[in-house]
Design a protein around this motif. Structure first.
Motif, mmCIF file in Angstrom:
data_model
loop_
_atom_site.group_PDB
_atom_site.id
_atom_site.type_symbol
_atom_site.label_atom_id
_atom_site.label_comp_id
_atom_site.label_asym_id
_atom_site.label_seq_id
_atom_site.Cartn_x
_atom_site.Cartn_y
_atom_site.Cartn_z
ATOM 1 N N LEU A 26 0.043 -35.491 170.669
ATOM 2 C CA LEU A 26 -1.072 -35.299 169.550
ATOM 3 C C LEU A 26 -1.384 -33.996 169.171
ATOM 4 O O LEU A 26 -1.512 -33.486 168.073
ATOM 5 N N PRO B 196 -4.555 -34.146 176.019
ATOM 6 C CA PRO B 196 -4.041 -35.246 175.535
ATOM 7 C C PRO B 196 -4.384 -35.443 173.810
ATOM 8 O O PRO B 196 -3.827 -35.841 173.016
ATOM 9 N N PHE B 197 -5.460 -34.671 173.482
ATOM 10 C CA PHE B 197 -6.224 -34.497 172.208
ATOM 11 C C PHE B 197 -6.567 -33.210 172.151
ATOM 12 O O PHE B 197 -7.394 -32.733 172.775
ATOM 13 N N SER C 51 -0.458 -28.668 178.795
ATOM 14 C CA SER C 51 0.081 -29.686 179.074
ATOM 15 C C SER C 51 -0.914 -31.012 179.903
ATOM 16 O O SER C 51 -0.531 -32.161 179.785
ATOM 17 N N ARG C 52 -2.220 -30.487 179.912
ATOM 18 C CA ARG C 52 -2.996 -31.628 180.324
ATOM 19 C C ARG C 52 -4.104 -31.899 179.268
ATOM 20 O O ARG C 52 -5.266 -32.192 179.388
ATOM 21 N N THR D 117 -7.569 -28.604 180.795
ATOM 22 C CA THR D 117 -7.322 -30.144 181.260
ATOM 23 C C THR D 117 -8.384 -30.716 180.519
ATOM 24 O O THR D 117 -9.619 -30.427 180.616
ATOM 25 N N GLU E 42 -9.806 -33.279 176.978
ATOM 26 C CA GLU E 42 -9.645 -33.147 175.261
ATOM 27 C C GLU E 42 -10.368 -31.890 174.603
ATOM 28 O O GLU E 42 -11.455 -31.480 175.177
ATOM 29 N N GLN F 202 1.415 -31.350 174.373
ATOM 30 C CA GLN F 202 1.224 -32.953 174.318
ATOM 31 C C GLN F 202 1.581 -33.597 172.830
ATOM 32 O O GLN F 202 1.294 -32.647 172.109
#
Length: 116
Positions: A86, A54-55, A51-52, A20, A22, A84
């Motif tokens: 990105l 984002p980058f 899944s968690r 979880t 970046e 995700q």
């Protein structure tokens, strides 16, 4: 420094690492240290639940690739789950998707890891 939250679940024949936050150069060391501690059975399959995430930059990608290389060397394999947009774009642009299987769900990745 962005903090990662990492969780490890060991199932029969496969381990799942849930990430979880970046994944980048500022927390690369944290991820590497965690993986060294969590991978007590190097020959087993390993699933990364992204899944968690984002980058991800090239540092995070490098850690995944080094882990995949080590798994292969020991008879296991790395599977990526729930990537995700990105990070998925990074995998696509770099060609990683040709070397690391990506699954829509953690369950699908675990199933593939157990059958590989």
């Amino acid at each position: 420094m962005p903090q990662l939250t990492l969780a490890h679940q060991r199932l029969p024949g496969v381990s799942v690492i849930a990430v979880t936050g970046e994944m980048d150069a500022t927390n690369r060391g944290q991820l590497e240290s965690y993986l060294r501690r969590a991978r007590t059975h190097p020959s087993e399959g390993l699933v990364f639940d992204l899944s968690r995430v984002p980058f991800m930059d090239s540092s995070g990608l490098h850690v995944l690739l080094m882990c995949a290389t080590d798994c292969l060397r020991n008879g296991g394999a790395v599977h990526l789950a729930a990537v995700q947009p990105l990070p998925a774009r990074l995998f696509e642009v770099t060609g990683v998707v040709a070397h690391l299987p990506v699954y829509d769900t953690v369950d699908a990745a675990v199933s593939a890891a157990l059958n590989s």
